[in-house]
Design a protein around this motif. Structure first.
Motif, PDB file in Angstrom:
ATOM      1  N   UNK A 164      -7.747  -3.660 -20.432  1.00  0.00           N
ATOM      2  CA  UNK A 164      -7.207  -3.524 -19.081  1.00  0.00           C
ATOM      3  C   UNK A 164      -8.115  -2.833 -18.100  1.00  0.00           C
ATOM      4  N   UNK A 165      -9.145  -2.125 -18.603  1.00  0.00           N
ATOM      5  CA  UNK A 165     -10.101  -1.453 -17.721  1.00  0.00           C
ATOM      6  C   UNK A 165     -11.249  -2.385 -17.364  1.00  0.00           C
ATOM      7  N   UNK A 166     -11.831  -2.145 -16.188  1.00  0.00           N
ATOM      8  CA  UNK A 166     -13.064  -2.820 -15.776  1.00  0.00           C
ATOM      9  C   UNK A 166     -14.173  -1.780 -15.713  1.00  0.00           C
ATOM     10  N   UNK A 167     -15.332  -2.134 -16.252  1.00  0.00           N
ATOM     11  CA  UNK A 167     -16.515  -1.286 -16.192  1.00  0.00           C
ATOM     12  C   UNK A 167     -17.592  -1.989 -15.386  1.00  0.00           C
ATOM     13  N   UNK A 168     -18.216  -1.259 -14.458  1.00  0.00           N
ATOM     14  CA  UNK A 168     -19.352  -1.761 -13.688  1.00  0.00           C
ATOM     15  C   UNK A 168     -20.544  -0.840 -13.926  1.00  0.00           C
ATOM     16  N   UNK A 169     -21.725  -1.443 -14.139  1.00  0.00           N
ATOM     17  CA  UNK A 169     -22.948  -0.643 -14.201  1.00  0.00           C
ATOM     18  C   UNK A 169     -24.116  -1.472 -13.691  1.00  0.00           C
ATOM     19  N   UNK A 170     -25.228  -0.798 -13.445  1.00  0.00           N
ATOM     20  CA  UNK A 170     -26.411  -1.450 -12.901  1.00  0.00           C
ATOM     21  C   UNK A 170     -27.236  -2.015 -14.055  1.00  0.00           C
ATOM     22  N   UNK A 171     -27.398  -3.340 -14.075  1.00  0.00           N
ATOM     23  CA  UNK A 171     -27.987  -3.993 -15.240  1.00  0.00           C
ATOM     24  C   UNK A 171     -29.510  -3.963 -15.269  1.00  0.00           C
ATOM     25  N   UNK A 172     -30.151  -3.349 -14.250  1.00  0.00           N
ATOM     26  CA  UNK A 172     -31.598  -3.145 -14.346  1.00  0.00           C
ATOM     27  C   UNK A 172     -31.926  -1.862 -15.093  1.00  0.00           C
ATOM     28  N   UNK A 173     -30.917  -1.110 -15.496  1.00  0.00           N
ATOM     29  CA  UNK A 173     -31.097  -0.055 -16.478  1.00  0.00           C
ATOM     30  C   UNK A 173     -31.067  -0.698 -17.865  1.00  0.00           C
TER      31      UNK A 173
END
Length: 264
Positions: free
Chosen positions: A225-234
């Motif tokens: 039920x949670x959404x995770x966002x992160x920067x994929x150039x890491x």
């Protein structure tokens, strides 16, 4: 890497915490100033179960030349970059109809996340090509055997596509089904990709762990039920799940004109 980039990088992990989605945190994530945004209870357990059940009526296909095995429903630019842009767009209509049939019988996470971005003042749309039309967006994916250390960055990987013109790239993932063993974490390193890192490339996407030597990191636990966002150039990787780990996901890119585009 510029002095400004080094300054951003040096402050990225001072406070290892998750942030809610706001206009400011979205900007900070795109600028590498925070590691992670979590949208808690983005979908109800019932919605996730319905979408998961619909996906189980379909055939999951494994990525070609990717190890460990990753399975998905939907198409990706990553796969077609070595085939042809034309073949990708020939498949977009079929893949989109299939995605819509799944979401119509449950709910549409893609529309919901785009609405959340608009609430933050972002101008968002599906990526498109002048001669071909809209991209596909929205994979249902199983990453249950883990991944190699890698990055996702269209300007490096998709030369000649609209998505290669972005200046920053994120991913968003909604977790639909997880075995209750607290495995399957994603680990993100305080280490941005640089062109010189290509010497450490192992195969179609993975990198030697030399690239993350001594780099600080944060690992996050997914929850249904949670959404995770992160920067994929890491640089990042997913640990093995030893069970089910099914999610709905796509890429997100920032264009030079400030628009935000979604694609898979």
């Amino acid at each position: 890497m510029t002095a400004a980039s080094n300054q951003i990088k040096s402050t990225l992990w001072e406070n290892k915490q998750e942030y809610p989605l706001t206009t400011e945190t979205l900007k900070m994530l795109l600028e590498h100033r925070i590691p992670l945004i979590r949208l808690k209870e983005f979908a109800t357990p019932e919605e996730c179960e319905m979408l998961y059940a619909q996906s189980q009526l379909l055939n999951f296909n494994a990525y070609q030349d990717v190890s460990p095995k990753i399975e998905k429903v939907g198409i990706t630019v990553f796969e077609y970059n070595s085939i042809s842009k034309g073949d990708y767009f020939k498949e977009v209509e079929r893949a989109t109809k299939l995605r819509n049939s799944i979401t119509a019988a449950s709910f549409n996470p893609l529309e919901r996340i785009m609405a959340k971005f608009r609430e933050c003042g972002a101008k968002v749309r599906i990526a498109s090509e002048p001669s071909y039309g809209s991209y596909y967006a929205g994979l249902i994916r199983k990453i249950e055997h883990g991944t190699q250390i890698h990055i996702d960055f269209a300007p490096l990987e998709q030369s000649g596509w609209e998505v290669c013109t972005i200046t920053a790239q994120l991913s968003w993932t909604l977790y639909l089904k997880l075995s209750p063993n607290n495995h399957g974490k994603t680990c993100i390193y305080d280490r941005l990709w640089q062109p010189s890192d290509e010497q450490y490339k192992l195969d179609s996407y993975g990198y030697s762990d030399t690239v993350i030597a001594d780099a600080d990191a944060i690992a996050f636990q997914p929850y249904v039920g949670d959404v995770l966002l992160f920067n994929t150039t890491n640089f990042h990787y997913v640990e093995p799940m030893h069970g089910q780990r099914v999610a709905f996901t796509s890429m997100i890119g920032l264009l030079p004109n400030g628009e935000i585009i979604f694609w898979s």
